[in-house]
Design a protein around this motif. Structure first.
Motif, PDB file in Angstrom:
ATOM      1  N   GLU A  21      53.759  78.326  21.937  1.00 52.63           N
ATOM      2  CA  GLU A  21      53.732  76.756  21.797  1.00 52.63           C
ATOM      3  C   GLU A  21      52.307  76.475  22.376  1.00 52.63           C
ATOM      4  O   GLU A  21      51.691  75.455  21.721  1.00 52.63           O
ATOM      5  CB  GLU A  21      54.772  76.306  22.484  1.00 52.63           C
ATOM      6  N   ALA A  22      51.862  77.074  23.468  1.00 56.92           N
ATOM      7  CA  ALA A  22      50.334  76.504  24.032  1.00 56.92           C
ATOM      8  C   ALA A  22      49.206  76.922  23.163  1.00 56.92           C
ATOM      9  O   ALA A  22      48.255  76.216  22.877  1.00 56.92           O
ATOM     10  CB  ALA A  22      50.294  77.074  25.478  1.00 56.92           C
ATOM     11  N   ALA A  23      49.497  78.366  22.560  1.00 55.41           N
ATOM     12  CA  ALA A  23      48.371  78.825  21.758  1.00 55.41           C
ATOM     13  C   ALA A  23      48.191  77.795  20.386  1.00 55.41           C
ATOM     14  O   ALA A  23      47.184  77.289  19.869  1.00 55.41           O
ATOM     15  CB  ALA A  23      48.596  80.141  21.408  1.00 55.41           C
ATOM     16  N   PRO A  45      53.638  94.174  27.201  1.00 54.20           N
ATOM     17  CA  PRO A  45      54.020  93.013  28.032  1.00 54.20           C
ATOM     18  C   PRO A  45      52.811  92.602  28.963  1.00 54.20           C
ATOM     19  O   PRO A  45      53.044  91.373  29.471  1.00 54.20           O
ATOM     20  CB  PRO A  45      55.237  93.688  28.942  1.00 54.20           C
ATOM     21  N   ASP A  46      51.970  93.356  29.096  1.00 52.80           N
ATOM     22  CA  ASP A  46      50.831  92.765  29.850  1.00 52.80           C
ATOM     23  C   ASP A  46      49.761  92.519  28.960  1.00 52.80           C
ATOM     24  O   ASP A  46      48.386  92.413  29.263  1.00 52.80           O
ATOM     25  CB  ASP A  46      50.161  94.010  30.623  1.00 52.80           C
ATOM     26  N   ALA A  47      49.861  92.003  27.816  1.00 55.34           N
ATOM     27  CA  ALA A  47      48.993  91.618  26.851  1.00 55.34           C
ATOM     28  C   ALA A  47      48.473  90.209  27.154  1.00 55.34           C
ATOM     29  O   ALA A  47      48.751  89.376  27.975  1.00 55.34           O
ATOM     30  CB  ALA A  47      49.236  91.667  25.378  1.00 55.34           C
ATOM     31  N   ALA A  62      52.055  88.033  30.937  1.00 58.03           N
ATOM     32  CA  ALA A  62      53.066  88.701  31.938  1.00 58.03           C
ATOM     33  C   ALA A  62      53.693  87.695  32.546  1.00 58.03           C
ATOM     34  O   ALA A  62      52.783  86.724  33.185  1.00 58.03           O
ATOM     35  CB  ALA A  62      52.155  89.655  32.720  1.00 58.03           C
ATOM     36  N   GLY A  63      54.995  87.573  32.785  1.00 57.05           N
ATOM     37  CA  GLY A  63      55.548  86.942  33.588  1.00 57.05           C
ATOM     38  C   GLY A  63      55.748  85.372  32.962  1.00 57.05           C
ATOM     39  O   GLY A  63      56.337  84.520  33.693  1.00 57.05           O
ATOM     40  N   ALA A  64      55.240  85.240  31.838  1.00 59.06           N
ATOM     41  CA  ALA A  64      55.648  83.837  31.087  1.00 59.06           C
ATOM     42  C   ALA A  64      56.554  83.970  30.020  1.00 59.06           C
ATOM     43  O   ALA A  64      56.799  85.005  29.463  1.00 59.06           O
ATOM     44  CB  ALA A  64      54.333  83.421  30.436  1.00 59.06           C
ATOM     45  N   ASP A  65      57.237  82.769  29.592  1.00 58.66           N
ATOM     46  CA  ASP A  65      58.043  82.517  28.733  1.00 58.66           C
ATOM     47  C   ASP A  65      57.260  82.710  27.193  1.00 58.66           C
ATOM     48  O   ASP A  65      56.119  82.132  27.149  1.00 58.66           O
ATOM     49  CB  ASP A  65      58.788  81.311  28.644  1.00 58.66           C
TER      50      ASP A  65
END
Length: 82
Positions: free
Chosen positions: A67-69, A18-20, A58-61
């Motif tokens: 989608e952003a990538a 989760p912190d990737a 972290a903390g993002a959907d």
């Protein structure tokens, strides 16, 4: 036109780490190297690699990160196979 990203593997990685940080990479003109198969090999083709801004997850959907990538990579492609 590039295909959409496959989400399954990315979502699995996101759930286990989760912190990737996602680092989108665009490779332009790689298709020219093997457009005729393995022989003749496409010698002399200019291939460029662009490493984009890292995206912490972290903390993002996770779907928004994917989608952003995908948007960043697809918008940076300068040529596609014809």
């Amino acid at each position: 036109m590039p295909k959409p990203f496959q989400r399954g593997g990315l979502l699995t990685i996101f759930s286990h780490v989760p912190d990737a940080v996602v680092v989108p990479v665009t490779v332009n003109n790689s298709w020219k190297v093997d457009r005729y198969g393995k022989f003749p090999f496409g010698i002399g083709n200019h291939i460029s690699v662009t490493v984009h801004k890292p995206m912490p997850i972290a903390g993002a959907d996770p779907n928004e990160i994917i989608e952003a990538a995908q948007s960043v990579v697809h918008s940076s492609i300068t040529s596609t196979a014809v």
